[in-house]
Design an enzyme around this catalytic site. Sequence first.
Site, PDB file in Angstrom:
ATOM      1  CB  SER A 139     -56.117 -61.166  73.989  1.00 56.41           C
ATOM      2  OG  SER A 139     -55.624 -60.947  75.315  1.00 56.41           O
ATOM      3  CE1 TYR A 152     -53.083 -57.402  71.225  1.00 56.95           C
ATOM      4  CE2 TYR A 152     -54.211 -57.692  73.309  1.00 56.95           C
ATOM      5  CZ  TYR A 152     -53.469 -58.263  72.404  1.00 56.95           C
ATOM      6  OH  TYR A 152     -53.039 -59.816  72.444  1.00 56.95           O
TER       7      TYR A 152
HETATM    8  N1  LIG Z   1     -47.786 -62.362  74.561  1.00 54.91           N
HETATM    9  C1  LIG Z   1     -48.916 -62.123  75.245  1.00 54.91           C
HETATM   10  O1  LIG Z   1     -48.940 -62.002  76.262  1.00 54.91           O
HETATM   11  C2  LIG Z   1     -50.148 -62.415  74.584  1.00 54.91           C
HETATM   12  C3  LIG Z   1     -51.573 -62.434  75.523  1.00 54.91           C
HETATM   13  C4  LIG Z   1     -52.657 -62.731  74.764  1.00 54.91           C
HETATM   14  C5  LIG Z   1     -52.777 -62.890  73.458  1.00 54.91           C
HETATM   15  N2  LIG Z   1     -51.450 -62.941  72.619  1.00 54.91           N
HETATM   16  C6  LIG Z   1     -51.807 -62.864  71.196  1.00 54.91           C
HETATM   17  O2  LIG Z   1     -50.994 -64.089  70.692  1.00 54.91           O
HETATM   18  C7  LIG Z   1     -50.442 -63.845  69.348  1.00 54.91           C
HETATM   19  C8  LIG Z   1     -48.760 -64.318  69.193  1.00 54.91           C
HETATM   20  O3  LIG Z   1     -48.260 -63.418  70.176  1.00 54.91           O
HETATM   21  P1  LIG Z   1     -46.713 -63.571  70.609  1.00 54.91           P
HETATM   22  O4  LIG Z   1     -46.642 -63.388  72.153  1.00 54.91           O
HETATM   23  O5  LIG Z   1     -46.242 -64.414  70.109  1.00 54.91           O
HETATM   24  O6  LIG Z   1     -46.141 -62.299  70.079  1.00 54.91           O
HETATM   25  P2  LIG Z   1     -44.760 -62.020  68.985  1.00 54.91           P
HETATM   26  O7  LIG Z   1     -44.606 -60.602  68.999  1.00 54.91           O
HETATM   27  O8  LIG Z   1     -43.678 -62.621  69.618  1.00 54.91           O
HETATM   28  O9  LIG Z   1     -45.474 -62.657  67.597  1.00 54.91           O
HETATM   29  C9  LIG Z   1     -46.150 -61.676  66.775  1.00 54.91           C
HETATM   30  C10 LIG Z   1     -45.561 -62.200  65.398  1.00 54.91           C
HETATM   31  O10 LIG Z   1     -46.428 -61.689  64.342  1.00 54.91           O
HETATM   32  C11 LIG Z   1     -45.865 -60.975  63.341  1.00 54.91           C
HETATM   33  N3  LIG Z   1     -46.531 -60.046  62.623  1.00 54.91           N
HETATM   34  C12 LIG Z   1     -46.777 -58.932  63.001  1.00 54.91           C
HETATM   35  N4  LIG Z   1     -47.513 -57.860  62.298  1.00 54.91           N
HETATM   36  C13 LIG Z   1     -47.239 -58.681  60.806  1.00 54.91           C
HETATM   37  C14 LIG Z   1     -47.576 -58.429  59.649  1.00 54.91           C
HETATM   38  N5  LIG Z   1     -48.276 -57.096  59.548  1.00 54.91           N
HETATM   39  N6  LIG Z   1     -47.411 -59.476  58.784  1.00 54.91           N
HETATM   40  C15 LIG Z   1     -47.025 -60.389  59.141  1.00 54.91           C
HETATM   41  N7  LIG Z   1     -46.477 -60.632  60.209  1.00 54.91           N
HETATM   42  C16 LIG Z   1     -46.703 -59.697  61.312  1.00 54.91           C
HETATM   43  C17 LIG Z   1     -44.661 -60.416  63.944  1.00 54.91           C
HETATM   44  O11 LIG Z   1     -43.504 -60.419  63.021  1.00 54.91           O
HETATM   45  C18 LIG Z   1     -44.330 -61.627  65.148  1.00 54.91           C
HETATM   46  O12 LIG Z   1     -43.446 -62.492  64.688  1.00 54.91           O
HETATM   47  C19 LIG Z   1     -50.709 -62.406  69.064  1.00 54.91           C
HETATM   48  O13 LIG Z   1     -51.974 -62.475  68.169  1.00 54.91           O
HETATM   49  C20 LIG Z   1     -50.911 -61.912  70.277  1.00 54.91           C
HETATM   50  O14 LIG Z   1     -51.826 -60.662  70.341  1.00 54.91           O
HETATM   51  C21 LIG Z   1     -50.327 -62.403  73.154  1.00 54.91           C
END
Ligand SMILES: NC(=O)c1ccc[n+]([C@@H]2O[C@H](COP(=O)([O-])OP(=O)(O)OC[C@H]3O[C@@H](n4cnc5c(N)ncnc54)[C@H](O)[C@@H]3O)[C@@H](O)[C@H]2O)c1
Length: 251
Positions: A139, A152
């Site tokens: 991130s 985080y």
């Molecule tokens: N959305 C943002 O603004 C943002 C910004 C920077 C980084 N990120 C990172 O991007 C990545 C994707 O995020 P996203 O926005 O698609 O979020 P999201 O919540 O839509 O997807 C995350 C997925 O991870 C799965 N997950 C969580 N815990 C789990 C576990 N114990 N076992 C198996 N699966 C599990 C969830 O079920 C979900 O489907 C993440 O690593 C997040 O930290 C997101």
Amino acid sequence: MNVNEKVAIVTGAGGGMGKVVVEQFLEQGAKVAGIDIQTAGLVELESRYPEQLLVIQGNLADEESVESAIKKTAETFGQIDVLANVAGIAQAATDIEKVSLKDWERIMSINSTAVFLTSRAVVPYMKQQKNGSIINIASVSVDRPRPGLNAYVASKGATISLTKALAIELAPYNIRVNAINPGPADTKMLGEFTTAGGNEGEAKENIFRKSVPLGELITPEAIANCVLYLSSDLAKMMTGSVVNVDGGRGI
Ligand SMILES: NC(=O)c1ccc[n+]([C@@H]2O[C@H](COP(=O)([O-])OP(=O)(O)OC[C@H]3O[C@@H](n4cnc5c(N)ncnc54)[C@H](O)[C@@H]3O)[C@@H](O)[C@H]2O)c1
């Protein structure tokens, strides 16, 4: 991108970014194992690509669950070329003195320890093939933290450090390890960073979108494009890199 002959594992496959990563790999002809604790969102893709997509319900915080998911992928497809660690969980902005040890450990276990567990499990296959690409979604908040996202940001910082440590360790085996730093992305997770009781819609517009110099939230497609590029042989000289896909947020 020439990823059609590759076998890719995507964690967080049912989430906002993960699902689009899976879809792009499938469209390019790759075979994909999609791992998530919640797989309901993958049903439609599974019926469209029955030969190419293996959906695995698994908990990435659990050592045995990870080991068995990776083994099942290798048994089904015969090789593992790509590991995209997309799964993650958010933290509602919380003052450090109010963060419980349980919450700290939960965030660390999914955002960093899971990356260790999946990497450890795929590396033996990749070493044998003398080929592999691991992509970790971190991130941009590691470089541009927001107040209250202490656990985080620390968890994603650990993932970036692990990316670099593995890049040097695995280079002799032609296994590349890179990280992507997304900026604020238009998925369900974004609202979860809001302070408890805060207005998610307002935070999305006034805090997150306005913080991106290019003026838009990052799309899952923009992240998936970069994942596919890093997976492909076009990126064969990239390892240990941390690539911002953030509309300039990291500047
Ligand atoms: N959305 C943002 O603004 C943002 C910004 C920077 C980084 N990120 C990172 O991007 C990545 C994707 O995020 P996203 O926005 O698609 O979020 P999201 O919540 O839509 O997807 C995350 C997925 O991870 C799965 N997950 C969580 N815990 C789990 C576990 N114990 N076992 C198996 N699966 C599990 C969830 O079920 C979900 O489907 C993440 O690593 C997040 O930290 C997101």
